[in-house]
Design an enzyme around this catalytic site. Sequence first.
Site, PDB file in Angstrom:
ATOM      1  N   ASP A   1       0.860  -1.173   0.000  1.00  0.00           N
ATOM      2  CA  ASP A   1       0.000   0.000   0.000  1.00  0.00           C
ATOM      3  C   ASP A   1       0.908   1.237   0.000  1.00  0.00           C
ATOM      4  OD1 ASP A   1      -2.339   1.478   0.157  1.00  0.00           O
ATOM      5  OD2 ASP A   1      -2.279   1.548   2.338  1.00  0.00           O
ATOM      6  N   LYS A   2       0.391   2.353  -0.445  1.00  0.00           N
ATOM      7  CA  LYS A   2       1.214   3.574  -0.504  1.00  0.00           C
ATOM      8  C   LYS A   2       1.239   4.292   0.843  1.00  0.00           C
ATOM      9  CE  LYS A   2      -0.400   7.370  -2.303  1.00  0.00           C
ATOM     10  NZ  LYS A   2      -0.290   8.326  -1.162  1.00  0.00           N
TER      11      LYS A   2
END
Length: 666
Positions: A335-336
């Site tokens: 995930d960012k």
Amino acid sequence: MNRFQRWIYGKWSVPTTAGALIAISLLLEHVLSESLNPTVGPQWWIDAAEHSTTSPVFTLANALMLAAAVVAGYGIVVAALRALTVKHLAIDLLVSIAAIGAIIIGNFWEAAAVTFLFAIGHALEAATINKTRSALAELVAVAPDTAVVMRNGEQQQVPASEVRMGEIVLVKNGAKVPVDGQVVAGTGAIDEASITGESIPVEKSKSDQVFAGTVSRGGFLQVLATGIGADTTLARIIHRVEDAQDAKAKTQAFIDRFSTWYTPAVMVLALVAGLISGDVVLALTLLVIGCPGALVISIPVAIVSGIGRAARNGILIKGGEFLETSAKISAVAVDKTGTLTEGRPQLTDVVVLAPDLDRVEVLRWAAAAEAGSEHPLARPILDTARAEGVAPKGIPGTVTPVPGKGIVTDVEGRQVLIGNMPLLEQYGVIDDVDAAAAARELAAAGRTPMIVAVDSAVIGVVAVADQIRRDAPEMVRRLHDAGVEKVVMLTGDTRLVAEAVGKATDIDEIHAGLLPEDKLDAVSELQRQGHTVAMVGDGVNDAPALATADIGVAMGAAGSAVAVETADIALMGDNLLKLPESIGLAKRTVAVMQQNIAIALFTVVVLLAGVFFGGVTMSIGMLVHEGSVLIVIINAMRLLRNTQGSTANPQRKQIRAATDAETIAV
């Protein structure tokens, strides 16, 4: 219990006693042989017997050798009988039959030697296995014994187990933190190596979280106890490591099934060989040679060592099966927000698009809409609004999250939308002020834009930015070095923002604008391509993808009971480099498992060949067998060495040489 009693019940009392009896017996036989001057050789006491079977010295020597066999073999026979009661043919049964058979045919030396060597092997195995479990022992050792609490306005020292929830605990310089809690006053530096594996102390001040078992390296803290006893992070880690070290890998389960059939097969082979050759000694020797001890212990000792090493470094692995699967990881999905970035976004822009409003009004409406939202991007908007004196008051209105698009809420009887263009389109809001262009411009600059609309009219765009972690590019590089073929970003953010992060971190593949179910589909697609996938996420929006991935990884799990208990791999700190370290450790552990299996099988084959072609006796076979057991244990213990070095100080030169693009705000 005094020292003598501890020795009596210790692991070395049996082999020591048996060894002493054997030594005295051999000494007496030597005296007898000197008086008769027999042929010198490894079986000289038998030669002496041929000359004087009625000698009192010889009789005493035989009695001592028999006593040694009984002392060393008693526990082995008991263990074999206990295993039989649960219908399990254990290795002890093979040794017991061989030793009893040797005694029946009068070969007391072989019986004593086999049982003595087996007892020594057991003692050495216990000692080295305890060493491989040293990581768990170290975790238990860091658990605090006492605590200083404030009661009735006074400092009182009490056992750590007696601290009550909500009490104020005082942590002084050099003391262990006795509870999980929140700092309510004071400042200090805390060594969190026992929890996160990081060697550099962390500065703590008001509102920061501290964990039981960590150590103060300076300062004075007042801590509100929020986790005590078995509810502390340290207790959960110890429980997880205990379970993980006992959990079986797929290879170990196979070896266990193999041993179930292998042991009776060896017994049948020995019986057939004895009947065909008429040589009882050959049959008994085959029983000893065929012991699969090294094979049985080869996998669990590697798992215990690997999981123990990981625990020391702040990496919790759920069990042997997950350790084995982690060695096969070929794709990592991340995930960012909060993984590649710091997870602490700040408001950077407020673009006014309504002609009758100003910046403060747009900010006020955006903050009022976000007041009831739990989204991470709501916090920087609310913080800025509070700082500028326009924070929302009272109870927030009804908030309707629209996954992947934004939120809709009621503020002062008016409908407010804050999110992306698809959200506006879903609710029929017409973009007549070119908000889309403003959003694209902000996204191209690496910011996350959110369009604000009130009663179907767009009034402006707010944008937040998060900082890329300095070690994110290094993590991607190390993942590739560890054998990971593809590192993929899965984010609900816009394509432009995602590409800015991807370019700065050298991510291989980018999937942006994803809903939670889209992330699941992306992980499934990687699996269809033949990849073993690890998913790194926060466990909330990413829950479906984490569940679908072959390995779910939780970062920064310290203090999170759910993450510690449910993640396949829990990285206790926020150090990204722990991720490639865990994969590298898994690969080394599996390599050790394969080496151990090869050593065990090679030893059995060579010994069996030695028996059939001559030269390998029962005692020599047991000696080599126990030697192979120790070799596989020592090989596994290599995993306890920290070959990765400290990840608390990643390659500074490479990070300092990073381009400015790697530290842009996104």
